[in-house]
Write an enzyme that holds these catalytic residues in place. Structure first.
Site, PDB file in Angstrom:
ATOM      1  N   SER A   3     -42.213  82.213  -9.247  1.00  0.00           N
ATOM      2  CA  SER A   3     -43.418  82.651  -8.528  1.00  0.00           C
ATOM      3  C   SER A   3     -44.605  81.855  -9.030  1.00  0.00           C
ATOM      4  O   SER A   3     -44.652  81.466 -10.208  1.00  0.00           O
ATOM      5  CB  SER A   3     -43.663  84.141  -8.792  1.00  0.00           C
ATOM      6  OG  SER A   3     -44.967  84.504  -8.350  1.00  0.00           O
ATOM      7  N   TYR A  60     -44.669  90.613 -15.093  1.00  0.00           N
ATOM      8  CA  TYR A  60     -44.045  89.780 -14.054  1.00  0.00           C
ATOM      9  C   TYR A  60     -44.342  88.293 -14.273  1.00  0.00           C
ATOM     10  O   TYR A  60     -43.417  87.469 -14.243  1.00  0.00           O
ATOM     11  CB  TYR A  60     -44.585  90.257 -12.704  1.00  0.00           C
ATOM     12  CG  TYR A  60     -44.118  89.489 -11.495  1.00  0.00           C
ATOM     13  CD1 TYR A  60     -42.900  89.785 -10.879  1.00  0.00           C
ATOM     14  CD2 TYR A  60     -44.908  88.489 -10.927  1.00  0.00           C
ATOM     15  CE1 TYR A  60     -42.485  89.093  -9.744  1.00  0.00           C
ATOM     16  CE2 TYR A  60     -44.502  87.803  -9.788  1.00  0.00           C
ATOM     17  CZ  TYR A  60     -43.297  88.109  -9.204  1.00  0.00           C
ATOM     18  OH  TYR A  60     -42.890  87.423  -8.083  1.00  0.00           O
TER      19      TYR A  60
HETATM   20  N1  NAD Z   1     -43.302  88.056  -1.522  1.00  0.00           N
HETATM   21  C1  NAD Z   1     -44.054  87.229  -2.233  1.00  0.00           C
HETATM   22  O1  NAD Z   1     -45.237  87.051  -1.946  1.00  0.00           O
HETATM   23  C2  NAD Z   1     -43.463  86.474  -3.399  1.00  0.00           C
HETATM   24  C3  NAD Z   1     -44.262  85.514  -4.022  1.00  0.00           C
HETATM   25  C4  NAD Z   1     -43.752  84.796  -5.092  1.00  0.00           C
HETATM   26  C5  NAD Z   1     -42.465  85.045  -5.522  1.00  0.00           C
HETATM   27  N2  NAD Z   1     -41.709  85.991  -4.920  1.00  0.00           N
HETATM   28  C6  NAD Z   1     -40.359  86.206  -5.439  1.00  0.00           C
HETATM   29  O2  NAD Z   1     -39.443  86.137  -4.372  1.00  0.00           O
HETATM   30  C7  NAD Z   1     -38.303  86.917  -4.691  1.00  0.00           C
HETATM   31  C8  NAD Z   1     -37.977  87.842  -3.548  1.00  0.00           C
HETATM   32  O3  NAD Z   1     -39.089  88.687  -3.347  1.00  0.00           O
HETATM   33  P1  NAD Z   1     -39.400  89.427  -1.962  1.00  0.00           P
HETATM   34  O4  NAD Z   1     -40.802  89.161  -1.646  1.00  0.00           O
HETATM   35  O5  NAD Z   1     -38.348  89.119  -0.970  1.00  0.00           O
HETATM   36  O6  NAD Z   1     -39.338  90.924  -2.470  1.00  0.00           O
HETATM   37  P2  NAD Z   1     -38.422  92.125  -1.989  1.00  0.00           P
HETATM   38  O7  NAD Z   1     -38.876  93.313  -2.745  1.00  0.00           O
HETATM   39  O8  NAD Z   1     -38.393  92.194  -0.501  1.00  0.00           O
HETATM   40  O9  NAD Z   1     -36.990  91.669  -2.506  1.00  0.00           O
HETATM   41  C9  NAD Z   1     -36.592  91.824  -3.845  1.00  0.00           C
HETATM   42  C10 NAD Z   1     -35.202  92.415  -3.812  1.00  0.00           C
HETATM   43  O10 NAD Z   1     -34.713  92.518  -5.163  1.00  0.00           O
HETATM   44  C11 NAD Z   1     -34.005  93.736  -5.254  1.00  0.00           C
HETATM   45  N3  NAD Z   1     -33.952  94.210  -6.640  1.00  0.00           N
HETATM   46  C12 NAD Z   1     -34.987  94.651  -7.384  1.00  0.00           C
HETATM   47  N4  NAD Z   1     -34.539  95.083  -8.571  1.00  0.00           N
HETATM   48  C13 NAD Z   1     -33.193  94.902  -8.576  1.00  0.00           C
HETATM   49  C14 NAD Z   1     -32.171  95.176  -9.515  1.00  0.00           C
HETATM   50  N5  NAD Z   1     -32.442  95.774 -10.681  1.00  0.00           N
HETATM   51  N6  NAD Z   1     -30.903  94.863  -9.202  1.00  0.00           N
HETATM   52  C15 NAD Z   1     -30.605  94.297  -7.988  1.00  0.00           C
HETATM   53  N7  NAD Z   1     -31.552  94.042  -7.042  1.00  0.00           N
HETATM   54  C16 NAD Z   1     -32.821  94.328  -7.351  1.00  0.00           C
HETATM   55  C17 NAD Z   1     -34.794  94.709  -4.382  1.00  0.00           C
HETATM   56  O11 NAD Z   1     -34.021  95.835  -3.996  1.00  0.00           O
HETATM   57  C18 NAD Z   1     -35.193  93.821  -3.215  1.00  0.00           C
HETATM   58  O12 NAD Z   1     -34.280  93.898  -2.136  1.00  0.00           O
HETATM   59  C19 NAD Z   1     -38.621  87.616  -6.006  1.00  0.00           C
HETATM   60  O13 NAD Z   1     -38.050  86.902  -7.077  1.00  0.00           O
HETATM   61  C20 NAD Z   1     -40.127  87.545  -6.077  1.00  0.00           C
HETATM   62  O14 NAD Z   1     -40.589  87.592  -7.409  1.00  0.00           O
HETATM   63  C21 NAD Z   1     -42.180  86.713  -3.859  1.00  0.00           C
END
Ligand code: NAD
Length: 255
Positions: free
Chosen positions: A149, A163
């Site tokens: 991220s 985070y």
């Molecule tokens: N959305 C954003 O703006 C953004 C920005 C930068 C980075 N990210 C990164 O992208 C990735 C995906 O994020 P997203 O936005 O799709 O979020 P999201 O919450 O939609 O997806 C994250 C998924 O991880 C799963 N998860 C969480 N804890 C878990 C565990 N203990 N065991 C198994 N599964 C688990 C959740 O159930 C969820 O489905 C993450 O690594 C996040 O840090 C997202």
């Protein structure tokens, strides 16, 4: 992008039920890959797998809490038994379920939240690599793509004190794995999304705040999950055969 090399290969995607994870599962499946959809939210993961199968693809869902080492060891064994191998490991899940709002400033941070965040965001990718890399080595190589991220590099004065550092650790882990197994055919890279328009992000911010964020990007356009999925597909493909140990921003250009 030439994805012919991925046809029939196997990907394991963690957080596969989430916004970016589901988009990535769909994109990899559309390129002909078989997909292991892993998420703590088992029903949602099964929905993603079912949708892929309905489109004629091959997918299996796994309900796994990645905070558990035992569960990760079982997952790796089950997925390898089911598919025969794992060619692409996409460590994408993150402990955002604990709530960005709970992951506040230093003085509000609990050890429990810090440990959980690091367990899911860093230890789980390390453990999955430790379980799956030996199989990749037996097969002459493989690809690991970690979702980091921009929060690893751009510090917030209001939140994400666990985070951000967890993602920085994931990036360093990425480079160590790339350094250790590159000569044996394994590439390992990290993608650093900026803010991606997902339900999770929209729940956290007002429209005004989101407009301000996008206003600071060079493209003045919000990323969507498919933008990240496209980079995963590229890094997984042989077109990226000369790319490893890299931290790649996909964020519309943040100065
Ligand atoms: N959305 C954003 O703006 C953004 C920005 C930068 C980075 N990210 C990164 O992208 C990735 C995906 O994020 P997203 O936005 O799709 O979020 P999201 O919450 O939609 O997806 C994250 C998924 O991880 C799963 N998860 C969480 N804890 C878990 C565990 N203990 N065991 C198994 N599964 C688990 C959740 O159930 C969820 O489905 C993450 O690594 C996040 O840090 C997202």
């Amino acid at each position: 992008m030439n994805t012919a090399s991925l046809e029939g290969k196997v990907a394991l995607v963690t957080g596969g039920a989430g916004a970016i994870g589901a988009a990535t599962c769909n994109r990899l499946a559309a390129a002909g890959m078989k997909v292991a959809v892993v998420d703590v939210r088992g029903e949602a993961a099964e929905e993603v797998a079912t949708a892929i199968r309905d489109q004629g693809g091959e997918a299996e869902s796994y309900a796994v809490d990645l905070a558990s080492e035992e569960a990760i060891v079982s997952l790796a064994a089950a997925a390898i038994a089911r598919f025969g191998t794992i060619d692409v490991l996409h460590n994408n899940a993150a402990a955002v379920d604990g709530g960005y709002d709970r992951d506040a400033t230093l003085l509000d941070l609990t050890s429990e939240l810090w440990d959980h965040t690091f367990a899911v965001n860093v230890r789980a990718p390390m453990l999955l690599c430790r379980e799956i890399v030996p199989h990749m080595l037996e097969n002459g190589g493989g690809v690991i793509v970690n979702t980091s991220s921009g929060a690893s590099q751009i510090a917030s004065d209001q939140a994400r004190t666990a985070y951000g550092p967890s993602k920085a650790a994931l990036e360093t882990l990425t480079r160590y794995i790339a350094a250790q197994y590159g000569t044996q055919g394994i590439r390992c890279n990290a993608i650093l999304p900026g803010p991606v328009m997902t339900p999770g992000l929209q729940a956290l911010h007002t429209q005004e705040e989101l407009d301000a964020v996008v206003g600071r990007t060079m493209l003045r356009r919000f990323s969507v999950p498919e933008d990240i999925a496209a980079m995963v597909l590229f890094l997984a493909s042989d077109d990226a055969r000369q790319i490893t140990g890299q931290l790649i921003r996909v964020d519309g250009g943040r100065p």
